[in-house]
Write an enzyme that holds these catalytic residues in place. Structure first.
Site, PDB file in Angstrom:
ATOM      1  N   LYS A   2       0.840  -1.202   0.000  1.00 16.00           N
ATOM      2  CA  LYS A   2       0.000   0.000   0.000  1.00 16.00           C
ATOM      3  C   LYS A   2       0.871   1.246   0.000  1.00 16.00           C
ATOM      4  O   LYS A   2       2.005   1.202   0.482  1.00 16.00           O
ATOM      5  CB  LYS A   2      -0.871   0.026   1.260  1.00 16.00           C
ATOM      6  CG  LYS A   2      -1.997  -0.970   1.280  1.00 16.00           C
ATOM      7  CD  LYS A   2      -2.817  -0.829   2.555  1.00 16.00           C
ATOM      8  CE  LYS A   2      -3.960  -1.824   2.600  1.00 16.00           C
ATOM      9  NZ  LYS A   2      -4.977  -1.649   1.567  1.00 16.00           N
ATOM     10  N   ARG A  53     -10.246 -11.500   2.139  1.00 16.40           N
ATOM     11  CA  ARG A  53     -11.074 -12.586   1.590  1.00 16.40           C
ATOM     12  C   ARG A  53     -10.376 -13.933   1.712  1.00 16.40           C
ATOM     13  O   ARG A  53     -11.033 -14.964   1.845  1.00 16.40           O
ATOM     14  CB  ARG A  53     -11.446 -12.243   0.135  1.00 16.40           C
ATOM     15  CG  ARG A  53     -10.270 -12.091  -0.770  1.00 16.40           C
ATOM     16  CD  ARG A  53     -10.622 -11.358  -2.075  1.00 16.40           C
ATOM     17  NE  ARG A  53     -10.650  -9.910  -1.902  1.00 16.40           N
ATOM     18  CZ  ARG A  53     -10.927  -9.049  -2.883  1.00 16.40           C
ATOM     19  NH1 ARG A  53     -11.220  -9.477  -4.096  1.00 16.40           N
ATOM     20  NH2 ARG A  53     -10.914  -7.753  -2.653  1.00 16.40           N
TER      21      ARG A  53
HETATM   22  N1  BES Z   1      -8.081  -3.672   4.262  1.00 18.64           N
HETATM   23  C1  BES Z   1      -8.228  -3.356   2.897  1.00 18.64           C
HETATM   24  C2  BES Z   1      -9.531  -2.630   2.591  1.00 18.64           C
HETATM   25  C3  BES Z   1      -9.628  -1.218   3.036  1.00 18.64           C
HETATM   26  C4  BES Z   1      -9.191  -0.217   2.213  1.00 18.64           C
HETATM   27  C5  BES Z   1     -10.208  -0.906   4.221  1.00 18.64           C
HETATM   28  C6  BES Z   1      -9.325   1.092   2.596  1.00 18.64           C
HETATM   29  C7  BES Z   1     -10.335   0.403   4.611  1.00 18.64           C
HETATM   30  C8  BES Z   1      -9.891   1.404   3.797  1.00 18.64           C
HETATM   31  C9  BES Z   1      -8.208  -4.604   2.043  1.00 18.64           C
HETATM   32  O1  BES Z   1      -7.456  -5.653   2.525  1.00 18.64           O
HETATM   33  C10 BES Z   1      -7.633  -4.210   0.725  1.00 18.64           C
HETATM   34  O2  BES Z   1      -6.522  -3.791   0.714  1.00 18.64           O
HETATM   35  N2  BES Z   1      -8.417  -4.326  -0.322  1.00 18.64           N
HETATM   36  C11 BES Z   1      -7.971  -3.934  -1.614  1.00 18.64           C
HETATM   37  C12 BES Z   1      -8.477  -4.938  -2.601  1.00 18.64           C
HETATM   38  C13 BES Z   1      -7.890  -4.788  -3.970  1.00 18.64           C
HETATM   39  C14 BES Z   1      -6.430  -5.160  -3.969  1.00 18.64           C
HETATM   40  C15 BES Z   1      -8.648  -5.663  -4.929  1.00 18.64           C
HETATM   41  C16 BES Z   1      -8.531  -2.555  -1.917  1.00 18.64           C
HETATM   42  O3  BES Z   1      -9.687  -2.299  -1.560  1.00 18.64           O
HETATM   43  O4  BES Z   1      -7.817  -1.735  -2.469  1.00 18.64           O
HETATM   44 ZN    ZN Z   2      -5.418  -5.496   1.954  1.00 24.48          ZN
END
Ligand code: BES
Ligand code: ZN
Ligand code: ZN
Length: 479
Positions: free
Chosen positions: A261, A335
């Site tokens: 991230k 997931r």
């Molecule tokens: N924990 C995150 C989701 C999230 C993002 C929660 C922003 C709160 C604020 C999750 O594990 C994630 O990173 N999801 C990705 C999925 C993508 C790689 C398909 C996302 O939402 O960017």
């Molecule tokens: Zn994530």
């Protein structure tokens, strides 16, 4: 904070302040006759007209034992949110040195009143060494007459409010203070205190069972993962064979893994365990409120890190139910841990499943910070969840899961890919879970937008909201 339901006329309550609710465009209740000239002046001056979030304080009110009388604006009766009204008033009164607050019920639901008070009194200050103690010490809900049902409702509200704050306290723990094993210890302590059965599957056990999806996420971290299980069984044999399973995402920190991230805002990813915290909070309340069906809470917990052992994009893992998954993006880890927990919950005999997870940024794009996204393979179960949520003032929006979205998860090399491309990201994430829920009635709640407040609201401190604790508990109680 001490909370109490007292039977008194509000004039006789000894407190720093006694609050009374006034609606916009309504004449004040007859009991406030003695203060009518004050209230008239407030209205005439435009200082207070009963709009929501308005507050007016009268010192040394004549004929009252309390030091102050506080008029709390409630807005119009239609759409009035009692919990928010109380929480807003408390948050405004705390900096004014009010420590002991009386609240004239005037017929309002004591459950919602005390919930609002407890949730509103919470501050995210557990790691502040100074400026603590801003909170109320005592809250008295003032009722004119006593009654057993009223007492029970008040107690229910106390339990629900405390459980919600328990979840918020867990969510506020930074990742260095709350590793997966520490979360398991906290769950164990809660379970022992509440009289729930506790079990933890450790890494070795998960290897034996074949939880390859969960273990793949965990392998990049020096902190071992866990699957926390907390069981509630009713004392008398239930009338149905239904068994509710609550599943909560417990990622104690989400760096994204190798699909890392951006640095900005990454500190917030300590809250990626809010789904798990909500399940534990609900189990704490369920232990005390004793619904008539068995409820089991499952919290898969891992830390999603980068490291020499971390999983790579393109890795293929085998989940507990036998399906293989191509990990195209290591940041779609929630997931992966949830599917192994869902499969395990099914093996444990759960007939109905509800999960909560801070699963996707896409749900925040779709619904902002107002509604939790609700997905299902079973409209009847969703109806129950929504009814519980509505009763508790937790907003949820029914999101689609048409078959067409399923194709997004096709993988060339495994049964499924763990991401579905750029568009409809919250839906493809939900579809991924649905592939593992199979025929079990299941509801998925994506709380990425609702589990955390970036800024304080008049009714709530900055930080974790504890969303879903009350909905989960009410769902079990209403079964
Ligand atoms: N924990 C995150 C989701 C999230 C993002 C929660 C922003 C709160 C604020 C999750 O594990 C994630 O990173 N999801 C990705 C999925 C993508 C790689 C398909 C996302 O939402 O960017
Ligand atoms: Zn994530
Ligand atoms: Zn995550």
């Amino acid at each position: 904070m001490e909370t109490k339901l007292v039977y008194h006329s509000f004039e006789k309550v000894d407190a720093d302040a006694v609050a009374v609710v006034l609606f916009e465009d309504e004449t004040p209740p007859a009991e406030l006759k003695f203060a009518s000239s004050w209230l008239d002046d407030l209205r005439a001056s435009g200082e207070f007209s009963g709009k929501s979030e308005e507050l007016a304080v009268l010192h040394q009110p004549h004929g009252m034992k309390a030091k102050r009388l506080v008029a709390v604006g409630a807005g119009k009766r239609a759409g009035f949110d009692l919990r928010k009204c109380i929480a807003t008033a408390i948050r405004a009164l705390k900096p004014k040195g009010v420590k002991k607050l009386g609240w004239w019920l005037n017929g309002a639901d004591p459950e919602a009143v005390v919930e609002g008070a407890i949730v509103g009194n919470f501050e995210s200050d557990q790691y502040k060494t100074a400026n603590q103690g801003k909170s109320l010490d005592s809250f008295y809900a003032i009722a004119a007459t006593n009654g057993a049902e009223q007492d029970r409702a008040f107690e229910r509200g106390e339990i629900l409010g405390d459980a919600q704050n328990f979840a918020r306290t867990l969510a506020n723990e930074p990742a260095n203070r709350l590793t997966p094993l520490i979360l398991a210890d906290r769950a164990k302590a809660m379970a022992q205190e509440a009289g729930l059965e506790y079990e933890m599957l450790d890494q070795d056990r998960m290897r034996q069972l074949g939880m390859g999806a969960l273990l793949g996420v965990a392998q990049g971290s020096a902190e071992p993962p866990a699957l926390i299980i907390v069981r509630y069984k009713p004392e008398t044999a239930p009338k149905t064979s239904d068994h509710l399973g609550l599943v909560g995402k417990g990622v104690t920190f989400d760096t994204g893994g190798v699909s890392i991230k951006p640095a900005e805002g990454m500190e917030k990813m300590k809250y990626d365990m809010c789904g798990g915290a909500a399940v534990l909070g609900a189990m704490k309340a369920i232990a005390k409120l004793k619904p008539s069906i068995p409820v089991t809470g499952f919290v898969p917990t891992v830390e999603n890190m980068v490291g020499g052992k971390a999983q790579r994009p393109g890795d293929i893992v085998k989940s507990l139910n036998g399906k293989t998954v191509e990990v195209l993006n290591t940041d779609a880890e929630g997931r992966l841990i949830l599917i192994d927990a869902i499969a395990y919950a099914q093996r444990q005999g759960c007939t109905h499943l509800v999960d909560a997870a801070t699963l996707t940024g896409a749900i925040v794009v779709a619904l902002g910070h107002v509604n939790t996204g609700a997905f299902t393979n079973n409209e009847a179960l969703l109806g129950r969840v929504m009814a519980a949520a509505r009763a508790e003032g937790e907003k949820m929006w029914h999101m689609p899961l048409d078959d067409e979205y399923k194709d997004l998860l096709k993988s060339a090399f495994a049964d499924l890919a763990n991401i579905g491309g750029r568009w409809g990201g919250a839906v493809s994430a939900a579809w991924f879970l649905r592939e593992f829920a199979g025929d079990t009635p299941w509801v998925h709640l994506d709380i990425a937008g609702t589990a955390w407040l970036d800024d304080a609201k008049p009714y709530m401190a900055k930080g974790p909201t504890g969303v879903c604790v009350r909905t989960f508990t009410k769902l079990a109680l209403a079964w």
